[in-house]
Design a protein around this motif. Structure first.
Motif, PDB file in Angstrom:
ATOM      1  N   GLY A 429       0.783  -1.218   0.000  1.00  0.00           N
ATOM      2  CA  GLY A 429       0.000   0.000   0.000  1.00  0.00           C
ATOM      3  C   GLY A 429       0.817   1.272   0.000  1.00  0.00           C
ATOM      4  N   GLU A 430       2.144   1.151  -0.141  1.00  0.00           N
ATOM      5  CA  GLU A 430       2.994   2.339  -0.169  1.00  0.00           C
ATOM      6  C   GLU A 430       2.859   3.083  -1.493  1.00  0.00           C
ATOM      7  N   VAL A 432       0.035   3.780  -4.281  1.00  0.00           N
ATOM      8  CA  VAL A 432      -1.414   3.679  -4.420  1.00  0.00           C
ATOM      9  C   VAL A 432      -1.778   3.505  -5.896  1.00  0.00           C
ATOM     10  N   VAL A 434      -5.210   3.543  -7.811  1.00  0.00           N
ATOM     11  CA  VAL A 434      -6.620   3.871  -7.584  1.00  0.00           C
ATOM     12  C   VAL A 434      -7.514   2.802  -8.203  1.00  0.00           C
ATOM     13  N   ASN A 437      -5.721  -1.005  -5.069  1.00  0.00           N
ATOM     14  CA  ASN A 437      -5.415  -1.197  -3.654  1.00  0.00           C
ATOM     15  C   ASN A 437      -5.922  -0.048  -2.780  1.00  0.00           C
ATOM     16  N   ARG A 438      -6.666   0.874  -3.389  1.00  0.00           N
ATOM     17  CA  ARG A 438      -7.384   1.890  -2.625  1.00  0.00           C
ATOM     18  C   ARG A 438      -8.552   2.400  -3.481  1.00  0.00           C
ATOM     19  N   PHE A 439      -9.589   2.841  -2.849  1.00  0.00           N
ATOM     20  CA  PHE A 439     -10.795   3.327  -3.533  1.00  0.00           C
ATOM     21  C   PHE A 439     -11.401   2.226  -4.408  1.00  0.00           C
ATOM     22  N   VAL A 440     -11.492   1.053  -3.826  1.00  0.00           N
ATOM     23  CA  VAL A 440     -11.988  -0.124  -4.550  1.00  0.00           C
ATOM     24  C   VAL A 440     -13.515  -0.111  -4.560  1.00  0.00           C
TER      25      VAL A 440
END
Length: 524
Positions: A429-430, A432, A434, A437-440
């Motif tokens: 997660g270092e 990102v 989109v 691995n974030r805002f899924v």
């Protein structure tokens, strides 16, 4: 290393400070564009004189389908053709070879013979349109077919403009579409240099590619260093073959990746020009400014596109394209948003094309050269990337040059380690991504996909069989014998290969002759 509010690290290992000022930028005067070392661009007026070429990469199924796509793109504002070839063509196999089964027309257009190339270019005025062909191991054969079709149109070789990739070294490093061992492959490369100097003088004889090196997971520094190291090897081979760096150097071009970090990418392109100018002048003694000035095509980063939330890719592509333009690209391909899922649909290809047109006509990008030049951050990054790439080039030199460094596995292992480090940071997660691995999002987006018609492969096989059945068998056999005789000796192979193609020998047959003589490369 973790990303914190106090510490930011680019994938190339460069630490980004919270703010940049005059003390952070190197003390050097910014030269005007079009002057050594060409940091600000290869031409004085840059896009005010001539905007970049919009060159959308396309090709699928058979020559007929690809021709229709080229015509569509030209009608909608594309300014140059870029041909994608299928895997069998790239590896020197005909469509009816057992090794080609299931791959014909899947990742590009299938071209086996002069008959296919005539269909591919039907109705396209080759004296007016510049063409890029992404082909490497059999690059000389595809260029010769292009020349033969142009002659049939009444267009002389002196009027042809375009680029053939012809960069075999990066295939051993990053892409894997090689046929022959490195050293005979280099002979084909330099034979093409000499042939074009005599017959197709406006053609760019090689597109030295960092794009695929970056796609394989390299850092920006590695992309710079290994690409230019390969360029050095091609120059050394050309000089050993008796060619002048002032002459062949003026027809070299480069192909870089436009990746995600906007500022790093702009600085990378500027550093590439500065490095190459000094390499050509100081290492090879080139005095011709056209040989010193690095010109490049850029493509937005295919490996950055995601299957999850694919419409986000429209934004990624726009940012990457803007970086290429602010960095001074001479031509540009923008990827379609659906390419993580399938070959582009016509709809997706149109959005990619329109992205370039918006940048060219609405965003102010053609108003001034090097718009970010003088930024403390950009100048600092440019200098840092240049220095780190120079050090890595010196390491390659110590190993005996690019060919030796590839043969020893050094370049490949460096890229593999960089790819592993990046993937580890993504999983932690270092870094990102989109939608990944974030805002899924849990719900799936439904995207229309392009499908290659299964019948296209059978049509292609039948056409190749007809070519063999209808040609003069004796003339074809004699032409292949001439290719073999030249390959054993030291003559320029493009001349007998041209006659073999004119006699309707296929790409697979000609590559087969060379396989028998030279063997194939096994990197294990």
């Amino acid at each position: 290393m973790a990303i914190t509010p106090d510490r930011r690290l680019l994938e190339s290992g460069i630490e980004v400070r919270p703010v940049y000022g005059p003390a952070d930028a190197p003390e050097r005067e910014l030269e005007p564009p079009g002057t050594f070392p060409f940091t600000r661009g290869p031409y004085p007026g840059m896009y005010r004189e001539r905007p970049w070429t919009i060159r959308q990469y396309a090709g699928f199924a058979s020559a007929e389908e690809s021709n229709a796509r080229y015509r569509y793109l030209l009608e909608h504002g594309q300014t140059g053709i870029s041909v994608a070839f299928d895997l069998p063509t790239q590896l020197g196999y005909d469509s009816d070879d057992p090794a080609a089964e299931g791959e014909v027309g899947r990742t590009g257009v299938a071209i086996d013979s002069l008959a296919d190339m005539k269909l591919l270019l039907d109705g396209i005025p080759l004296g007016e349109v510049s063409t890029s062909m992404t082909i490497n191991a059999p690059a000389s054969l595809l260029l010769l077919l292009y020349e033969l079709v142009a002659e049939a149109q009444g267009v002389p070789g002196t009027a042809l403009r375009g680029t053939v990739q012809n960069d075999i070294l990066k295939e051993y490093v990053a892409r894997g579409n090689y046929i022959f061992p490195p050293r005979p492959s280099m002979r084909l490369t330099t034979d093409l240099f000499a042939y074009c100097q005599q017959r197709i003088p406006q053609w760019n004889t090689i597109s030295i590619s960092g794009y695929h090196i970056r796609e394989a997971g390299s850092t920006a520094v590695q992309e710079l260093a290994f690409t230019l190291a390969n360029g050095i090897a091609y120059c050394e081979a050309a000089i050993a073959a008796g060619l002048s760096p002032d002459d062949f150097g003026a027809r070299l071009s480069f192909f870089f990746n436009a990746h995600n970090n906007f500022f790093q990418e702009v600085a990378k392109f500027r550093a590439a020009r500065r490095l190459w100018a000094s390499i050509m002048r100081d290492r090879f003694g080139a005095a011709n400014p056209k040989a010193q000035a690095l010109r490049f095509h850029a493509q937005t980063g295919g490996s950055t596109l995601t299957a999850q939330q694919p419409e986000n890719n429209v934004v990624r592509v726009a940012v990457q394209a803007l970086a290429a333009v602010c960095g001074g690209a001479q031509s540009l391909h923008t990827n379609s948003f659906d390419e993580a899922l399938a070959l582009p649909t016509e709809h997706a290809a149109t959005i990619a094309l329109r992205t370039q047109q918006v940048l060219m006509h609405e965003a102010g990008t053609t108003d001034t050269a090097d718009p970010l030049g003088g930024s403390h951050y950009i100048e600092s990054l440019t200098a840092e990337l240049e220095q780190r790439a120079r050090e890595l080039i010196e390491r390659v030199d110590e190993l005996g040059g690019a060919v030796a460094a590839i043969e020893s596995g050094f370049v490949q292992s460096e890229i593999e380690e960089a790819a592993y480090r990046t993937q580890t940071r993504i999983e932690a997660g270092e870094i990102v991504i989109v939608g990944v691995n974030r805002f899924v999002q849990e719900s799936d987006e439904r995207v229309e996909l392009h499908r290659v018609e299964a019948a296209a492969e059978q049509r292609q096989r039948e056409r190749t069989a007809r070519v063999r059945a209808e040609r003069n068998a004796q003339a074809a056999a004699a032409a292949l014998a001439d290719v073999r005789s030249c390959a054993v000796g030291e003559g320029n192979l493009l001349h007998p290969m041209r006659e073999a193609l004119r006699a309707h020998c296929t790409i697979g047959e000609i590559c087969g002759v060379l396989r028998e003589l030279w063997g194939t490369y096994d990197k294990r």
